[in-house]
Design a protein around this motif. Structure first.
Motif, PDB file in Angstrom:
ATOM      1  N   GLU A  51       0.819  -1.209   0.000  1.00 46.72           N
ATOM      2  CA  GLU A  51       0.000   0.000   0.000  1.00 46.72           C
ATOM      3  C   GLU A  51       0.857   1.265   0.000  1.00 46.72           C
ATOM      4  O   GLU A  51       0.564   2.245   0.685  1.00 46.72           O
ATOM      5  N   GLY A  52       1.949   1.243  -0.770  1.00 44.57           N
ATOM      6  CA  GLY A  52       2.771   2.424  -0.963  1.00 44.57           C
ATOM      7  C   GLY A  52       3.901   2.609   0.037  1.00 44.57           C
ATOM      8  O   GLY A  52       4.627   3.587  -0.039  1.00 44.57           O
ATOM      9  N   ARG A  53       4.059   1.691   1.004  1.00 46.44           N
ATOM     10  CA  ARG A  53       5.146   1.829   1.985  1.00 46.44           C
ATOM     11  C   ARG A  53       6.486   1.367   1.434  1.00 46.44           C
ATOM     12  O   ARG A  53       7.529   1.848   1.853  1.00 46.44           O
ATOM     13  N   PHE A  54       6.470   0.396   0.538  1.00 45.77           N
ATOM     14  CA  PHE A  54       7.695  -0.144  -0.050  1.00 45.77           C
ATOM     15  C   PHE A  54       7.589  -0.057  -1.557  1.00 45.77           C
ATOM     16  O   PHE A  54       6.493   0.032  -2.080  1.00 45.77           O
ATOM     17  N   PRO A  55       8.579  -0.098  -2.340  1.00 48.03           N
ATOM     18  CA  PRO A  55      10.014  -0.119  -2.102  1.00 48.03           C
ATOM     19  C   PRO A  55      10.566   1.221  -1.622  1.00 48.03           C
ATOM     20  O   PRO A  55      11.456   1.249  -0.771  1.00 48.03           O
TER      21      PRO A  55
END
Length: 83
Positions: A51-55
């Motif tokens: 949900e947009g935390r990684f990469p």
């Protein structure tokens, strides 16, 4: 009615052998090509699953562009692939 005579083949009309000889790609070419396509795919999948935390969290939606960019480099390498 008279028949026309066949033309003689001259040096300019004769089929010429290619002056370039194509060498096969180096051993590393295929693994890098497929690796880039797979890394790009996993980059995009990781972005969506996390949900947009990684990469890279600071890049936000630009992670999709980065993933596609990596994969496209791999796909462009397929145009230079020779056996």
């Amino acid at each position: 009615m008279p028949e026309s005579k066949p033309r003689k083949k001259t040096a300019s009309t004769a089929p010429q052998a290619s002056s370039q000889t194509y060498k096969p790609n180096p051993v590393w070419f295929k693994p890098v090509m497929f690796g880039l396509m797979i890394i790009g795919l996993f980059w995009i999948i990781t972005f969506y699953i996390s949900e947009g935390r990684f990469p890279v969290q600071a890049w936000e939606s630009w992670n999709i562009v980065a993933g596609f960019g990596i994969a496209i480099v791999g796909f462009l390498m397929t145009t230079r692939w020779r056996s």
